[in-house]
Design an enzyme around this catalytic site. Structure first.
Site, PDB file in Angstrom:
ATOM      1  N   ARG A  17       8.793 -79.603  -6.571  1.00 51.16           N
ATOM      2  CA  ARG A  17       8.036 -80.125  -7.790  1.00 51.16           C
ATOM      3  C   ARG A  17       8.031 -81.783  -7.574  1.00 51.16           C
ATOM      4  O   ARG A  17       8.944 -82.353  -7.054  1.00 51.16           O
ATOM      5  CB  ARG A  17       8.751 -80.076  -8.919  1.00 51.16           C
ATOM      6  CG  ARG A  17       8.861 -78.728  -9.555  1.00 51.16           C
ATOM      7  CD  ARG A  17       9.503 -78.264 -10.906  1.00 51.16           C
ATOM      8  NE  ARG A  17      10.092 -77.108 -10.972  1.00 51.16           N
ATOM      9  CZ  ARG A  17      10.534 -76.474 -12.078  1.00 51.16           C
ATOM     10  NH1 ARG A  17      10.580 -77.295 -13.106  1.00 51.16           N
ATOM     11  NH2 ARG A  17      11.108 -75.293 -12.158  1.00 51.16           N
TER      12      ARG A  17
ATOM     13  N   SER B   1       6.237 -75.266 -13.738  1.00 47.29           N
ATOM     14  CA  SER B   1       7.005 -74.731 -14.979  1.00 47.29           C
ATOM     15  C   SER B   1       6.753 -75.506 -16.193  1.00 47.29           C
ATOM     16  O   SER B   1       5.742 -75.542 -16.709  1.00 47.29           O
ATOM     17  CB  SER B   1       8.593 -74.567 -14.381  1.00 47.29           C
ATOM     18  OG  SER B   1       8.992 -73.701 -15.439  1.00 47.29           O
ATOM     19  N   HIS B   2       8.031 -76.064 -16.671  1.00 46.21           N
ATOM     20  CA  HIS B   2       7.894 -76.660 -17.910  1.00 46.21           C
ATOM     21  C   HIS B   2       7.729 -78.448 -17.807  1.00 46.21           C
ATOM     22  O   HIS B   2       7.672 -78.927 -18.590  1.00 46.21           O
ATOM     23  CB  HIS B   2       9.358 -76.587 -18.600  1.00 46.21           C
ATOM     24  CG  HIS B   2      10.398 -76.936 -17.977  1.00 46.21           C
ATOM     25  ND1 HIS B   2      11.153 -76.264 -16.883  1.00 46.21           N
ATOM     26  CD2 HIS B   2      11.127 -78.190 -18.132  1.00 46.21           C
ATOM     27  CE1 HIS B   2      11.983 -76.879 -16.583  1.00 46.21           C
ATOM     28  NE2 HIS B   2      12.185 -78.182 -17.010  1.00 46.21           N
TER      29      HIS B   2
ATOM     30  N   LYS C  43       6.699 -72.374  -6.162  1.00 41.61           N
ATOM     31  CA  LYS C  43       7.901 -71.594  -6.348  1.00 41.61           C
ATOM     32  C   LYS C  43       7.582 -70.591  -5.140  1.00 41.61           C
ATOM     33  O   LYS C  43       6.291 -69.797  -5.184  1.00 41.61           O
ATOM     34  CB  LYS C  43       8.130 -70.947  -7.712  1.00 41.61           C
ATOM     35  CG  LYS C  43       8.514 -71.697  -8.756  1.00 41.61           C
ATOM     36  CD  LYS C  43       8.757 -71.034 -10.220  1.00 41.61           C
ATOM     37  CE  LYS C  43       9.250 -71.915 -10.994  1.00 41.61           C
ATOM     38  NZ  LYS C  43       9.356 -71.055 -12.567  1.00 41.61           N
TER      39      LYS C  43
ATOM     40  N   ASP D 258       7.542 -70.734 -21.547  1.00 42.17           N
ATOM     41  CA  ASP D 258       7.202 -71.952 -20.741  1.00 42.17           C
ATOM     42  C   ASP D 258       6.046 -71.856 -20.156  1.00 42.17           C
ATOM     43  O   ASP D 258       5.208 -71.071 -20.253  1.00 42.17           O
ATOM     44  CB  ASP D 258       8.530 -72.309 -19.807  1.00 42.17           C
ATOM     45  CG  ASP D 258       8.542 -71.220 -18.720  1.00 42.17           C
ATOM     46  OD1 ASP D 258       7.893 -70.247 -18.945  1.00 42.17           O
ATOM     47  OD2 ASP D 258       9.186 -71.624 -17.767  1.00 42.17           O
TER      48      ASP D 258
ATOM     49  N   ASP E 225       4.944 -71.578 -17.099  1.00 41.77           N
ATOM     50  CA  ASP E 225       4.522 -70.349 -16.205  1.00 41.77           C
ATOM     51  C   ASP E 225       5.005 -69.301 -16.526  1.00 41.77           C
ATOM     52  O   ASP E 225       4.932 -68.098 -15.634  1.00 41.77           O
ATOM     53  CB  ASP E 225       5.026 -70.812 -14.819  1.00 41.77           C
ATOM     54  CG  ASP E 225       6.544 -70.754 -14.619  1.00 41.77           C
ATOM     55  OD1 ASP E 225       7.123 -70.933 -15.510  1.00 41.77           O
ATOM     56  OD2 ASP E 225       6.959 -70.659 -13.649  1.00 41.77           O
TER      57      ASP E 225
ATOM     58  N   ASP F   2       8.050 -67.461 -17.225  1.00 38.55           N
ATOM     59  CA  ASP F   2       9.340 -66.857 -16.787  1.00 38.55           C
ATOM     60  C   ASP F   2      10.579 -67.187 -17.675  1.00 38.55           C
ATOM     61  O   ASP F   2      11.592 -66.687 -17.404  1.00 38.55           O
ATOM     62  CB  ASP F   2       9.494 -67.078 -15.351  1.00 38.55           C
ATOM     63  CG  ASP F   2       9.706 -68.605 -15.040  1.00 38.55           C
ATOM     64  OD1 ASP F   2       9.677 -69.524 -16.324  1.00 38.55           O
ATOM     65  OD2 ASP F   2       9.951 -69.165 -13.753  1.00 38.55           O
ATOM     66  N   ARG F   3      10.226 -68.047 -18.823  1.00 39.69           N
ATOM     67  CA  ARG F   3      11.382 -68.189 -19.598  1.00 39.69           C
ATOM     68  C   ARG F   3      10.788 -68.242 -21.092  1.00 39.69           C
ATOM     69  O   ARG F   3       9.535 -68.296 -21.413  1.00 39.69           O
ATOM     70  CB  ARG F   3      11.698 -69.733 -19.326  1.00 39.69           C
ATOM     71  CG  ARG F   3      12.642 -70.066 -18.062  1.00 39.69           C
ATOM     72  CD  ARG F   3      13.522 -71.257 -18.211  1.00 39.69           C
ATOM     73  NE  ARG F   3      12.524 -72.448 -18.521  1.00 39.69           N
ATOM     74  CZ  ARG F   3      12.714 -73.408 -19.454  1.00 39.69           C
ATOM     75  NH1 ARG F   3      13.597 -73.382 -20.242  1.00 39.69           N
ATOM     76  NH2 ARG F   3      11.621 -74.417 -19.540  1.00 39.69           N
TER      77      ARG F   3
ATOM     78  N   HIS G 220      15.896 -67.643 -18.850  1.00 46.98           N
ATOM     79  CA  HIS G 220      15.200 -66.709 -17.800  1.00 46.98           C
ATOM     80  C   HIS G 220      16.192 -65.572 -17.971  1.00 46.98           C
ATOM     81  O   HIS G 220      17.369 -65.746 -17.943  1.00 46.98           O
ATOM     82  CB  HIS G 220      15.918 -67.232 -16.238  1.00 46.98           C
ATOM     83  CG  HIS G 220      14.953 -68.483 -16.022  1.00 46.98           C
ATOM     84  ND1 HIS G 220      13.482 -68.325 -15.479  1.00 46.98           N
ATOM     85  CD2 HIS G 220      15.192 -69.833 -16.133  1.00 46.98           C
ATOM     86  CE1 HIS G 220      13.308 -69.636 -15.202  1.00 46.98           C
ATOM     87  NE2 HIS G 220      13.986 -70.459 -15.556  1.00 46.98           N
TER      88      HIS G 220
END
Length: 837
Positions: free
Chosen positions: A394, A482-483, A492, A616, A618, A620-621, A703
């Site tokens: 990132r 992500s966030h 990822k 979030d 993407d 996944d959370r 997650h």
């Protein structure tokens, strides 16, 4: 004379040997049209014959299963309510007084009073037990119908937990339930209440969905003596489609509901062929029209080209043909036509054609080299070490994540994949504004490294993980940060089904720096896997009582797919910030920060929803909000899932990170599971879940990893569906489900800003020199200290320039004491750092 001239012209044509035959272009056009139409017609015929019936079968099977589950839940709730009323009646003062007296007239009076209290009960017996228990009781002595009721009374009096049993009596099916009663002050005074229901009460419950839809049957199965004895104990309606019958078990282990659709229900799901026929007709007309246009255009083009060849035969000026097959003919015709008029120059050289520029004269007696000597290779660009984090990449777009750097990452990744025999790589992206350009650069680099690429488009990260588990391609990379804020992006990566993290990610960086990449020409394809993902979730989740859910996607990648999945499951979805916008205009896409949940909490309360969920960037959370607007900490949510999973799978492993409550450890152990504490980070957790074969994993950040019934990767959309299924099957609201878990004094994640280059050094100094006595220190990820009445944690964030702290204790005083000890030790390790807690 005219006849003679005509014969002479015909003779001349024959003499020249040139005759006109049939139109070859028209024959080719006809064959090509048939080649298109026949497969098209065959394909549509196949769809009409196979597709309609298959689609109808899927729809009917899903509907029958849903109705069977709904009816089973209704019968189960009916039994639970009756048993609760039976328990309340048995503890009534009148019943206890009669049991204490033991007189038949008192018992009979109580029986009559209780029978009035249970209008749906056929008979009710209050059977007093003496010192010999039931040893001296015979069925005829106490008005019992048969040995089944006698056996229920005996087993109940001996303290055994019995389930309802059905039997036939005088041509009717009846069900008996028994409960033991003991006088609270006279333990030797005991009795058994035996209540018998006419099974028509169950048939009435089964009929609630409407008899016209099909036949609903309640079956009872006893396994004994080496054979199964199954009986239909209640039924309603008529079902003609036995092939679509669906079963749903009740919790007592011997009862199940079967729903068989009727012919009328099948007709409701009849798939109309009209749209398909309309599409087929349109395609046929379009195919014929396109081929006709092509034929006419080709004939016109061929005629124009031939005229150009004839006209150009006597000219030396250059011209261009767009039909390469005519080039030999044009050149030969010009050669023959201009043979006598050609002008030759000096021997070995031809005169330039008219209008052509003469060749440049060599200078200095030698030709200039074709290309300048290659410049020395430029040094590889500097690689910011901090963008290679613990489990992903990132950085800030254009400042740190430049096109040059992305290209080198792609080539290094392609080289690594090739060495691990991974020829093809899946590529996806989130909704950030920079993601399309970064993905294009990445794809080109992967292709140049010799890898084939399958682009699955803009999808949540779990969809890429799903694709690596279900397609033949087990490697993939998703462009996402992500966030992180909108000006960040990253990658990822999954190689051969495993996340690329830790030392493997550092190895990728070293390959980048070394610049030793494979080369080749890979192929690019595109594939949509979203429909397959949705079907997989729908095939796994069954919701009997649809819920109302508020979804806040934070303008992230889950904004379209999450509502689609939940609505397909029958839930009502209220969308909040579900339009995908990579600038995140409404709030930061991080559901672990309480301030980002304000709108969601208000919307859930205002709409009367069953719960709310925030994702979030993407997908996944997640973080969940109760109907009352209260935030559910994810370690508490994990307790709910752990209890559900472990209760069905004794001995199962449950993995969770160092930020989770210690009560989670106790709960997993209490229900027969094995708790495993592990490092924070989605890649580390996925590896641990796969390594241990755990059926469940989770992190405090949101997650959640389901190994039971799913693939073991973190998937916020699937987790939402599992929560809806759990709430629907129990019939309980979320707050009630969570109320049995301990309430503690705790904090959310506390972020302490620190320089990216300093964060790991601070935690190292804290671990080496910190004094946390009398607590027990765990160093698998930062510093976690457990005390008798609570715990505290300080670790370096793997994704942001920050330290993460969290604390939990039995009460506020203990919480403050633990925080004070951490503040003191952090002050020694980093004097200039403001703790923030």
């Amino acid at each position: 004379m005219a006849k003679k001239n005509k014969e002479e012209e015909l003779s001349a044509e024959v003499t020249q040997g040139i005759l006109g035959g049939s139109n070859y272009l028209q024959r080719v056009w006809l064959y090509a049209l048939l080649g298109i139409l026949l497969p098209l017609l065959a394909g549509f015929a196949f769809l009409l014959v196979v597709r309609d019936s298959s689609l109808q079968e899927q729809q009917v099977t899903r509907a029958a299963r849903s109705l069977a589950v709904q009816q089973a839940a209704q019968i189960q709730q009916q039994l639970i309510q009756f048993q609760a009323r039976l328990q309340a009646a048995s503890n009534a003062p009148l019943a206890l007084s009669a049991i204490a007296s033991g007189r038949e007239e008192d018992l009979a009076l109580v029986e009559k009073a209780m029978l009035d209290y249970f209008p749906g009960v056929a008979t009710l017996r209050l059977i007093a037990l003496g010192e010999l228990g039931t040893a001296a009781i015979e069925a005829s002595d106490v008005g019992l119908r048969n040995h089944i009721e006698l056996d229920l009374v005996r087993r109940t009096s001996e303290g055994e937990s019995v389930t309802p049993e059905s039997y036939q009596f005088e041509g009717r099916w009846m069900t008996s339930l028994a409960r033991s009663v003991q006088h609270p002050r006279q333990p030797d005074r005991r009795a058994v209440i035996l209540a018998t229901l006419d099974n028509t009460v169950f048939a009435e419950s089964l009929a609630a969905i409407g008899a016209e839809l099909g036949r609903s049957s309640l079956f009872q199965t006893f396994d004994g003596g080496g054979f199964n004895n199954t009986s239909e104990i209640a039924a309603t309606g008529n079902g003609a489609a036995q092939a679509f019958a669906a079963d749903a078990d009740l919790n007592n282990g011997s009862w199940r509901v079967q729903f068989t659709p009727s012919a009328q229900m099948l007709s409701l799901y009849q798939v109309s062929s009209t749209p398909l026929l309309v599409v087929m007709a349109v395609l046929l007309i379009a195919a014929v029209a396109a081929m006709l246009v092509l034929l006419l255009a080709l004939q016109r083009k061929l005629r124009d080209e031939v005229e150009q060849v004839l006209a150009g035969a006597e000219r030396k000026a250059s011209y261009t043909l767009s039909l390469p097959a005519l080039l030999p003919l044009a050149r030969q015709l010009r050669r023959l036509t201009l043979q006598q008029a050609s002008q030759l120059g000096p021997r070995g050289a031809a005169r330039p054609a008219d209008g052509a520029a003469p060749a440049a004269a060599p200078q200095g007696g030698s030709a200039e080299p074709a290309a300048q000597a290659a410049a020395p290779a430029a040094a590889p660009p500097a690689v910011p070490d901090h963008i290679f984090r613990a489990y992903d990449i990132r950085g800030i777009v254009e400042q740190e994540l430049t096109d040059t750097l992305v290209t080198r990452i792609g080539k290094a990744l392609g080289t690594l994949a090739g060495e691990q025999q991974q020829q093809a790589i899946l590529v996806a992206s989130d909704g950030r504004t920079s993601s399309p350009a970064i993905k294009n650069t990445l794809v080109k680099a992967l292709l140049d490294s010799g890898r084939d690429v399958v682009d699955i488009g803009l999808v949540p990260t779990p969809v890429l993980y799903y694709a690596t588990q279900t397609l033949d391609i087990r490697s993939g990379v998703v462009v996402t940060a992500s966030h992180n804020p909108a000006d960040y992006n990253g990658f990822k990566i999954t190689i051969d089904g495993k996340p690329l993290a830790g030392s493997a990610l550092q190895d990728l960086k070293e390959r980048m720096v070394a610049g030793k990449f494979s080369s080749g020409s890979g192929r690019l394809a595109k594939q949509d896997v979203k429909a397959n993902y949705v079907d997989a979730v729908l095939g796994d989740i069954a919701i009997s009582n649809p819920l109302k859910i508020v979804v806040d996607a934070g303008n992230g990648a889950a904004g379209e797919l999450a509502p689609e999945v939940l609505e397909s499951l029958g839930c009502e979805v209220l969308k909040l910030h579900c339009d995908i916008d990579g600038s995140f205009p409404n709030h930061h896409p991080d559901p672990s920060v309480d301030e980002n949940l304000d709108e969601l909490q208000a919307s859930v309360v205002h709409s009367g929803a069953d719960f709310g969920v925030a994702y979030d960037g993407d997908g996944d959370r997640l973080t969940v909000v109760t109907a009352e607007g209260n935030i559910v900490r994810n370690d508490t949510l994990l307790m709910l899932f752990a209890q559900d999973v472990v209760s069905r799978n004794p001995g199962a492993d449950v993995v969770f990170d160092v930020k989770c409550s210690r009560h989670l450890t106790q709960l997993v152990s209490k229900h027969g599971g094995r708790p495993i504490l592990w490092k924070t980070g989605h890649a580390f957790m996925r590896e641990k879940v796969a390594e241990t074969g755990a059926l469940l994993g989770g992190e405090f950040s949101g997650h959640i990893y389901f190994g039971e019934r799913w693939y073991g990767f973190d998937d916020a959309i699937y987790t939402t569906a599992r929560l809806a299924e759990l709430m629907s099957s129990t019939g309980m609201d979320l707050s009630t489900l969570l109320s049995e878990y301990p309430e503690t004094a705790n904090t959310p994640e506390i972020r302490i800003p620190v320089a990216e280059s300093d964060k790991f050094e601070v935690t190292r100094r804290l671990a080496e020199a910190g004094d946390f006595s009398p607590g027990k220190v765990t160093n698998i990820d930062g510093v976690r200290v457990d005390y008798n009445d609570g715990w505290g944690l300080l670790r370096a964030s793997n994704t942001t320039p920050a330290l993460i702290a969290r604390f939990e204790a039995n009460d506020v005083d203990a919480l403050e004491r633990i925080k004070e000890q951490f503040r003191a030790q952090l002050k020694q390790a980093a004097p200039d750092l403001e703790p923030g807690f």
